[in-house]
Design an enzyme around this catalytic site. Structure first.
Site, PDB file in Angstrom:
ATOM      1  N   GLY A  56     -44.256 -16.753  34.870  1.00  0.00           N
ATOM      2  CA  GLY A  56     -43.208 -16.942  35.771  1.00  0.00           C
ATOM      3  C   GLY A  56     -43.923 -16.970  37.268  1.00  0.00           C
TER       4      GLY A  56
ATOM      5  N   SER B 150     -46.528 -20.013  32.503  1.00  0.00           N
ATOM      6  CA  SER B 150     -46.440 -21.149  33.224  1.00  0.00           C
ATOM      7  C   SER B 150     -46.835 -22.344  32.588  1.00  0.00           C
ATOM      8  CB  SER B 150     -47.295 -20.775  34.628  1.00  0.00           C
ATOM      9  OG  SER B 150     -46.722 -19.872  35.283  1.00  0.00           O
TER      10      SER B 150
ATOM     11  N   ASN C 160     -37.689 -20.329  25.915  1.00  0.00           N
ATOM     12  CA  ASN C 160     -37.248 -19.069  26.214  1.00  0.00           C
ATOM     13  C   ASN C 160     -36.421 -18.991  27.447  1.00  0.00           C
ATOM     14  OD1 ASN C 160     -36.673 -16.448  26.624  1.00  0.00           O
ATOM     15  ND2 ASN C 160     -38.676 -15.837  26.936  1.00  0.00           N
ATOM     16  N   TRP C 161     -35.018 -19.403  27.437  1.00  0.00           N
ATOM     17  CA  TRP C 161     -34.123 -19.689  28.769  1.00  0.00           C
ATOM     18  C   TRP C 161     -33.811 -18.036  29.269  1.00  0.00           C
ATOM     19  CZ3 TRP C 161     -29.390 -22.853  26.821  1.00  0.00           C
ATOM     20  CH2 TRP C 161     -29.673 -24.010  26.259  1.00  0.00           C
ATOM     21  N   LYS C 162     -34.236 -17.058  28.858  1.00  0.00           N
ATOM     22  CA  LYS C 162     -34.034 -15.675  29.234  1.00  0.00           C
ATOM     23  C   LYS C 162     -32.582 -15.522  29.820  1.00  0.00           C
ATOM     24  CE  LYS C 162     -38.946 -15.962  30.885  1.00  0.00           C
ATOM     25  NZ  LYS C 162     -39.880 -15.458  31.683  1.00  0.00           N
TER      26      LYS C 162
ATOM     27  N   GLU D  81     -49.249 -14.189  25.648  1.00  0.00           N
ATOM     28  CA  GLU D  81     -48.623 -14.392  27.220  1.00  0.00           C
ATOM     29  C   GLU D  81     -49.369 -13.658  28.059  1.00  0.00           C
ATOM     30  OE1 GLU D  81     -44.626 -16.667  26.622  1.00  0.00           O
ATOM     31  OE2 GLU D  81     -44.275 -14.301  26.689  1.00  0.00           O
TER      32      GLU D  81
ATOM     33  N   GLU E 240     -41.358  -8.707  29.265  1.00  0.00           N
ATOM     34  CA  GLU E 240     -40.356  -8.416  30.253  1.00  0.00           C
ATOM     35  C   GLU E 240     -39.558  -7.182  29.340  1.00  0.00           C
ATOM     36  OE1 GLU E 240     -38.402 -12.181  30.845  1.00  0.00           O
ATOM     37  OE2 GLU E 240     -40.177 -12.533  32.271  1.00  0.00           O
TER      38      GLU E 240
ATOM     39  N   GLY F  13     -41.107 -20.335  29.433  1.00  0.00           N
ATOM     40  CA  GLY F  13     -39.929 -20.051  30.376  1.00  0.00           C
ATOM     41  C   GLY F  13     -39.546 -21.019  31.093  1.00  0.00           C
ATOM     42  N   GLY F  14     -39.609 -21.030  32.454  1.00  0.00           N
ATOM     43  CA  GLY F  14     -39.186 -21.687  33.534  1.00  0.00           C
ATOM     44  C   GLY F  14     -38.956 -23.261  33.279  1.00  0.00           C
TER      45      GLY F  14
ATOM     46  N   HIS G 272     -41.190  -9.358  24.062  1.00  0.00           N
ATOM     47  CA  HIS G 272     -41.532 -10.113  25.326  1.00  0.00           C
ATOM     48  C   HIS G 272     -41.842  -9.087  26.329  1.00  0.00           C
ATOM     49  CE1 HIS G 272     -41.283 -12.628  28.812  1.00  0.00           C
ATOM     50  NE2 HIS G 272     -41.361 -13.697  28.073  1.00  0.00           N
TER      51      HIS G 272
END
Ligand code: PEP
Length: 253
Positions: A175, A215, A9-11, A169, A99, A236-237, A97
């Site tokens: 994150g 994470s 997930n590049w966001k 999640e 967010e 993500g990251g 998601h």
């Protein structure tokens, strides 16, 4: 056999050229993806079409949208519909998601509409669920996640639910560098599968991929993915660094 999935997930990260370089690095390094595995890249809308072309016929590798709108079409400036995604051959879409739930007020019932629209266009929803820290601290995370599943997915029939990928999640782990322990992940994944089994039957529940997100890194992926009810991860990251994501792909069962 349910699929083992590494989903990036590049966001809202990477310019076109940075994204192309990242994708090229990962595609070049990952070798063949086995039949029971999938690699998915959820990337920003403007790059979907081009990235789909870059991936081409690479087996078991797909591009995903990070979101879609909950209505079919109309006066929703700036939004993207599932029809649009289908028209450019997108096969996966992240739905709900945390967010988006938090910053765009996405409710469980709105997410049920998104899931329906995705399925109506043969797009696999990667449905996200998970509790915030205060819920975990109160010890009521199982009930919280169960309610998310009930309100967004339990209207589906047994065939339809098997087209959905679920991503657990925990919000406190996204994150933050604070990963759930592999036991915490397994406990919740087992709970999710038992909730699905009660509603849809054991066989159906056994066919649904449940990813862990929060994470995940190259160094912890193998241990988390080795848990019996964890079928890979939504990342993500660490998906923004080619070597990290390659290690995560290699950690799939
Ligand atoms: C995510 O955004 O879905 C996620 C799990 O992020 P991170 O891996 O950075 O915690």
């Amino acid at each position: 056999m349910r699929k083992q999935i590494a989903a990036a997930n590049w966001k809202m990260n990477k310019t076109l050229s940075e994204g192309e370089q990242l994708l090229k690095g990962i595609l070049g390094g990952m070798g063949e993806v086995q039949e029971h595995q999938q690699v998915v890249f959820a990337i920003p809308y403007p790059y979907l079409l081009k990235s789909n072309e870059s991936i081409g016929a690479k087996k078991n590798t797909f591009v995903a949208a990070q979101n879609c709108h909950h209505k079919t079409s109309g006066a929703y400036t700036g939004e993207v519909s599932v029809d649009m995604l289908q028209s450019i051959c997108i096969k996966y879409c992240i739905v709900g998601h945390s967010e988006r739930r938090e910053y765009f007020s996405e409710s469980n019932s709105m997410l049920a509409d998104k899931v329906n629209l995705c399925l109506s266009k043969s797009i696999v929803p990667i449905f996200c669920c998970g509790e915030p820290l205060n819920v975990r601290e109160a010890g009521i995370q199982n009930e919280f996640v169960q309610q998310q599943l009930q309100e967004s997915l339990f209207h589906l029939d047994a065939d339809a639910i098997q087209q959905v990928v679920i991503a657990y999640e925990p919000i406190w782990a996204i994150g933050t560098g604070k990963t759930a322990s592999s036991d915490q992940a397994q406990d919740m994944h087992k709970h999710i599968r038992s909730v699905l089994a009660k509603q849809f039957g054991q066989d159906v529940a056994g066919n649904i991929s449940i990813l862990y997100g929060g994470s995940v890194k190259g160094s912890n992926a193998k241990e988390i993915f080795s848990q019996p009810d964890v079928d890979g991860g939504l990342v993500g990251g660490a998906s923004l660094v080619a070597d990290e994501f390659l290690q995560i792909i290699k950690s799939l069962k």
